[in-house]
Structures are given as C-alpha cells and as structure tokens.
Design a protein around this motif. Sequence first.
Motif, PDB file in Angstrom:
ATOM      1  N   ASP A 112      11.950  -5.096  32.201  1.00 39.80           N
ATOM      2  CA  ASP A 112      12.779  -4.929  33.392  1.00 39.80           C
ATOM      3  C   ASP A 112      12.286  -3.722  34.185  1.00 39.80           C
ATOM      4  N   LYS A 113      12.792  -3.608  35.395  1.00 35.80           N
ATOM      5  CA  LYS A 113      12.517  -2.436  36.232  1.00 35.80           C
ATOM      6  C   LYS A 113      13.850  -1.854  36.669  1.00 35.80           C
ATOM      7  N   VAL A 158      14.288  -8.504  35.225  1.00 37.13           N
ATOM      8  CA  VAL A 158      15.447  -8.095  36.002  1.00 37.13           C
ATOM      9  C   VAL A 158      15.146  -6.771  36.679  1.00 37.13           C
ATOM     10  N   HIS A 159      15.531  -6.667  37.939  1.00 32.86           N
ATOM     11  CA  HIS A 159      15.407  -5.422  38.690  1.00 32.86           C
ATOM     12  C   HIS A 159      16.811  -4.843  38.827  1.00 32.86           C
ATOM     13  N   HIS A 160      17.047  -3.691  38.203  1.00 32.34           N
ATOM     14  CA  HIS A 160      18.345  -3.026  38.241  1.00 32.34           C
ATOM     15  C   HIS A 160      18.307  -1.964  39.329  1.00 32.34           C
ATOM     16  N   VAL A 161      19.157  -2.086  40.338  1.00 32.85           N
ATOM     17  CA  VAL A 161      19.233  -1.097  41.411  1.00 32.85           C
ATOM     18  C   VAL A 161      20.412  -0.191  41.080  1.00 32.85           C
ATOM     19  N   VAL A 162      20.113   1.027  40.627  1.00 32.81           N
ATOM     20  CA  VAL A 162      21.145   1.949  40.157  1.00 32.81           C
ATOM     21  C   VAL A 162      22.147   2.240  41.265  1.00 32.81           C
ATOM     22  N   GLY A 163      23.418   2.032  40.952  1.00 32.62           N
ATOM     23  CA  GLY A 163      24.482   2.296  41.906  1.00 32.62           C
ATOM     24  C   GLY A 163      24.596   1.280  43.014  1.00 32.62           C
ATOM     25  N   GLU A 164      23.783   0.240  42.963  1.00 31.74           N
ATOM     26  CA  GLU A 164      23.728  -0.821  43.975  1.00 31.74           C
ATOM     27  C   GLU A 164      23.618  -0.218  45.370  1.00 31.74           C
ATOM     28  N   ASP A 165      24.507  -0.566  46.303  1.00 29.75           N
ATOM     29  CA  ASP A 165      24.335  -0.102  47.685  1.00 29.75           C
ATOM     30  C   ASP A 165      24.617   1.390  47.871  1.00 29.75           C
ATOM     31  N   ARG A 166      25.290   2.034  46.943  1.00 29.00           N
ATOM     32  CA  ARG A 166      25.550   3.478  47.051  1.00 29.00           C
ATOM     33  C   ARG A 166      24.368   4.298  46.545  1.00 29.00           C
ATOM     34  N   GLY A 167      23.586   3.713  45.668  1.00 28.44           N
ATOM     35  CA  GLY A 167      22.394   4.391  45.174  1.00 28.44           C
ATOM     36  C   GLY A 167      22.669   5.509  44.183  1.00 28.44           C
ATOM     37  N   TRP A 168      21.633   6.324  43.974  1.00 31.84           N
ATOM     38  CA  TRP A 168      21.671   7.468  43.056  1.00 31.84           C
ATOM     39  C   TRP A 168      22.245   8.624  43.857  1.00 31.84           C
ATOM     40  N   SER A 214       9.327   1.153  35.323  1.00 35.41           N
ATOM     41  CA  SER A 214       9.203   0.012  34.417  1.00 35.41           C
ATOM     42  C   SER A 214       9.754   0.396  33.061  1.00 35.41           C
ATOM     43  N   LEU A 215      10.558  -0.482  32.510  1.00 34.53           N
ATOM     44  CA  LEU A 215      11.133  -0.234  31.186  1.00 34.53           C
ATOM     45  C   LEU A 215      10.240  -0.900  30.150  1.00 34.53           C
ATOM     46  N   GLU A 216       9.381  -0.096  29.584  1.00 35.30           N
ATOM     47  CA  GLU A 216       8.425  -0.589  28.594  1.00 35.30           C
ATOM     48  C   GLU A 216       8.756   0.041  27.252  1.00 35.30           C
TER      49      GLU A 216
END
Length: 170
Positions: free
Chosen positions: A52-53, A23-33, A94-96
Amino acid sequence: MGAMKLLVVAIVFTAATVAGAQVHHVVGEDRGWDPSTNVASWSSNRVFRVGDKIWFTYSAAQESLVELRSEEDFTSCDVTNPIKMYTDGLDTISLEGEGIRYFASGNTKSCKNGLKIPVNIQPKEQNTAQNVGSMAVADGPTLPSASTNLNGLSYLLVVGLSIFLCLLGL
C-alpha cells in the motif's frame, strides 16, 4: 492546501481504486495532515498492507512529517533523531515490509497535541480469486477484453475531469 495537490491525490486515489492496485491511504482525507485533523480516529479502522501507499498532504510552511525510530520516540514526541524528515507538503510513502512504522508531526507541539499515527503494516492479502483462477486453468485462460481496459480508463478520465472542473468552480 492547494487545489492542484487535492486534484493529484484524488486522481491517483481513483486510479488505484479502478485498477485494483494497492490501496492508497490519504491521511486525514480532505483535511490532510493538519493539527485540526483527528488522525487517530482516521486510522483506527484502516488496515495497512505491504504494498500500500500512504499519502500525507499538509501546508509545508506550517507543518512537516517525520518517521520515528521507536515507540518510545513516538510516545514522547521526541522528533530530534528521525529516520526521515518530509517537508514537501505532499509526501507518498510506500509501505514495504510488515511491522509498525511511526509517523509524527515534525513540530513537537503538534505531535503532543495528537498529530501522529502508528502504522501497523499487515502482510499482503491473499487474493482468493487467484486461487479460484488457478483451479479453472483446465477450462482455458481468460483475459480481460480491450473494452474492459478502455472502460476503466474512461472512468478514470471522467472522474479526473469532473474533479478538475469542480475545483475550477465550473
């Protein structure tokens, strides 16, 4: 945030979904960080797993990202001694390994205003389909057909092209 960055994030996110990859998690989706994003709310219902990333998109001229060493540094927004600092404006991590990782704005004021998230990384999800597949070996292995792979690739190309045309205003 630049249209090209959004396009790259959208295409990668779509590719991961189509391919059934991590899974690729885009923080804040379209608003971003961004300080105006409620990242605590965004992350509250998400499950982060090993493999995941997590993607952070932000204006590099106004923000940065740090990974902090401890919960104490996270709580107090002590960003003076981070594990790592990110300043590119589009950072993929990467979440390792299982456990909690602490991310915060490199700007102390933004951090104290809530631009920070703890990421609790869970073990990889056991795929029950793999277990079922291993029981069905006696019937012979099944491989995806070339048309299945082509359909996934075609879908990815159509979605990517559609996003690109939308960003161009066509």
